[in-house]
Design a protein around this motif. Structure first.
Motif, PDB file in Angstrom:
ATOM      1  N   ASP A 130      -2.541  -7.268   3.685  1.00 51.23           N
ATOM      2  CA  ASP A 130      -3.570  -6.232   3.829  1.00 51.23           C
ATOM      3  C   ASP A 130      -3.984  -6.084   5.284  1.00 51.23           C
ATOM      4  O   ASP A 130      -4.152  -4.973   5.787  1.00 51.23           O
ATOM      5  N   ASP A 131      -4.158  -7.214   5.982  1.00 51.24           N
ATOM      6  CA  ASP A 131      -4.528  -7.178   7.401  1.00 51.24           C
ATOM      7  C   ASP A 131      -3.448  -6.507   8.230  1.00 51.24           C
ATOM      8  O   ASP A 131      -3.746  -5.685   9.110  1.00 51.24           O
ATOM      9  N   GLU A 132      -2.187  -6.821   7.947  1.00 54.40           N
ATOM     10  CA  GLU A 132      -1.076  -6.211   8.683  1.00 54.40           C
ATOM     11  C   GLU A 132      -0.995  -4.721   8.418  1.00 54.40           C
ATOM     12  O   GLU A 132      -0.765  -3.924   9.331  1.00 54.40           O
ATOM     13  N   ALA A 133      -1.217  -4.302   7.177  1.00 54.33           N
ATOM     14  CA  ALA A 133      -1.173  -2.881   6.826  1.00 54.33           C
ATOM     15  C   ALA A 133      -2.299  -2.129   7.554  1.00 54.33           C
ATOM     16  O   ALA A 133      -2.086  -1.013   8.062  1.00 54.33           O
ATOM     17  N   ARG A 134      -3.484  -2.733   7.633  1.00 61.34           N
ATOM     18  CA  ARG A 134      -4.617  -2.114   8.336  1.00 61.34           C
ATOM     19  C   ARG A 134      -4.313  -1.980   9.829  1.00 61.34           C
ATOM     20  O   ARG A 134      -4.603  -0.940  10.426  1.00 61.34           O
ATOM     21  N   GLU A 135      -3.721  -3.024  10.416  1.00 64.00           N
ATOM     22  CA  GLU A 135      -3.370  -2.984  11.836  1.00 64.00           C
ATOM     23  C   GLU A 135      -2.329  -1.901  12.123  1.00 64.00           C
ATOM     24  O   GLU A 135      -2.423  -1.181  13.120  1.00 64.00           O
ATOM     25  N   ASN A 136      -1.335  -1.773  11.239  1.00 64.96           N
ATOM     26  CA  ASN A 136      -0.301  -0.747  11.419  1.00 64.96           C
ATOM     27  C   ASN A 136      -0.878   0.646  11.264  1.00 64.96           C
ATOM     28  O   ASN A 136      -0.471   1.580  11.957  1.00 64.96           O
TER      29      ASN A 136
ATOM     30  N   ALA B  99      -1.354 -20.372  -6.399  1.00 64.25           N
ATOM     31  CA  ALA B  99      -2.220 -19.189  -6.478  1.00 64.25           C
ATOM     32  C   ALA B  99      -2.973 -18.975  -5.170  1.00 64.25           C
ATOM     33  O   ALA B  99      -3.124 -17.832  -4.707  1.00 64.25           O
ATOM     34  N   GLN B 100      -3.425 -20.054  -4.552  1.00 62.58           N
ATOM     35  CA  GLN B 100      -4.112 -19.938  -3.256  1.00 62.58           C
ATOM     36  C   GLN B 100      -3.156 -19.403  -2.193  1.00 62.58           C
ATOM     37  O   GLN B 100      -3.535 -18.562  -1.376  1.00 62.58           O
ATOM     38  N   LEU B 101      -1.917 -19.885  -2.187  1.00 61.01           N
ATOM     39  CA  LEU B 101      -0.927 -19.393  -1.227  1.00 61.01           C
ATOM     40  C   LEU B 101      -0.653 -17.900  -1.442  1.00 61.01           C
ATOM     41  O   LEU B 101      -0.565 -17.136  -0.480  1.00 61.01           O
ATOM     42  N   ARG B 102      -0.539 -17.483  -2.698  1.00 61.11           N
ATOM     43  CA  ARG B 102      -0.306 -16.064  -2.996  1.00 61.11           C
ATOM     44  C   ARG B 102      -1.477 -15.210  -2.519  1.00 61.11           C
ATOM     45  O   ARG B 102      -1.285 -14.132  -1.960  1.00 61.11           O
ATOM     46  N   GLU B 103      -2.669 -15.692  -2.746  1.00 62.06           N
ATOM     47  CA  GLU B 103      -3.868 -14.965  -2.316  1.00 62.06           C
ATOM     48  C   GLU B 103      -3.892 -14.818  -0.789  1.00 62.06           C
ATOM     49  O   GLU B 103      -4.195 -13.751  -0.268  1.00 62.06           O
ATOM     50  N   GLN B 104      -3.518 -15.877  -0.086  1.00 58.58           N
ATOM     51  CA  GLN B 104      -3.469 -15.824   1.379  1.00 58.58           C
ATOM     52  C   GLN B 104      -2.402 -14.835   1.852  1.00 58.58           C
ATOM     53  O   GLN B 104      -2.588 -14.138   2.845  1.00 58.58           O
ATOM     54  N   HIS B 105      -1.284 -14.761   1.126  1.00 58.14           N
ATOM     55  CA  HIS B 105      -0.236 -13.791   1.464  1.00 58.14           C
ATOM     56  C   HIS B 105      -0.767 -12.367   1.328  1.00 58.14           C
ATOM     57  O   HIS B 105      -0.506 -11.517   2.178  1.00 58.14           O
ATOM     58  N   LEU B 106      -1.488 -12.097   0.236  1.00 64.16           N
ATOM     59  CA  LEU B 106      -2.034 -10.757   0.015  1.00 64.16           C
ATOM     60  C   LEU B 106      -3.024 -10.374   1.109  1.00 64.16           C
ATOM     61  O   LEU B 106      -3.009  -9.255   1.604  1.00 64.16           O
ATOM     62  N   VAL B 107      -3.862 -11.308   1.511  1.00 57.72           N
ATOM     63  CA  VAL B 107      -4.830 -11.042   2.580  1.00 57.72           C
ATOM     64  C   VAL B 107      -4.103 -10.729   3.880  1.00 57.72           C
ATOM     65  O   VAL B 107      -4.454  -9.774   4.583  1.00 57.72           O
TER      66      VAL B 107
END
Length: 162
Positions: free
Chosen positions: A153-159, A142-150
């Motif tokens: 989101d960061d990559e989408a904001r940068e794009n 679950a922690q790994l999945r949460e880190q993936h989502l973050v």
């Protein structure tokens, strides 16, 4: 430093050079009595304090061996494991202490291993953190999945900003 030829206790340093990125210093010396030259090597020692209280010298090979076990059967290159072991050593040495508890070495391995291979990370973490139940694995996943989502989101904001 005693002269290796005549055992005289005094010598003079005539040249000093760093080696292995400053981890080692080679000194060229001249004996004050017989005037023969010899070389000495100085290296700082990093000790690992085991759970039992015993100490042993830090070993990059020991880190690489443990990580390779966790990466068994995974598409991980031996060079990447060597780089990981080097980065862990650099991080630990940067603390500027002579002795480091073994559990801190384990913690220093976790994040670079997670970035290298998440399955290997779970394997290593399950042993290092003594997973005892399925819930322990589920929590780590679950922690790994949460880190993936973050990260996504960061990559989408940068794009979007570009």
């Amino acid at each position: 430093m005693r002269c290796p030829y005549c055992r005289h206790p005094d010598s003079r340093v005539v040249d000093s050079r760093e080696a292995e990125d400053g981890k080692i210093i080679r000194r060229r010396r001249v004996c004050q009595q017989c005037e023969k030259r010899f070389t000495t090597v100085e290296e700082s020692v990093l000790a690992i304090v085991k759970r039992s209280g015993a100490t042993e010298p830090f070993s990059r090979n020991k880190i690489a061996t443990g990580v390779l076990k966790a990466c068994q059967g995974r598409p991980v290159d031996a060079d990447d494991v060597a780089k990981l072991a080097q980065s862990v050593e650099d991080e630990i040495r940067s603390r500027g202490v002579a002795e480091v508890p073994s559990n801190e070495v384990g913690l220093a391995i976790l994040e670079p291993l997670r970035q290298l291979d998440e399955v290997a990370y779970l394997r290593y973490a399950s042993v290092y953190r003594s997973f005892e139940s399925l819930e322990d694995f589920e929590s780590a996943i679950a922690q790994l999945r949460e880190q993936h989502l973050v990260r996504e989101d960061d990559e989408a904001r940068e794009n979007a900003e570009a």
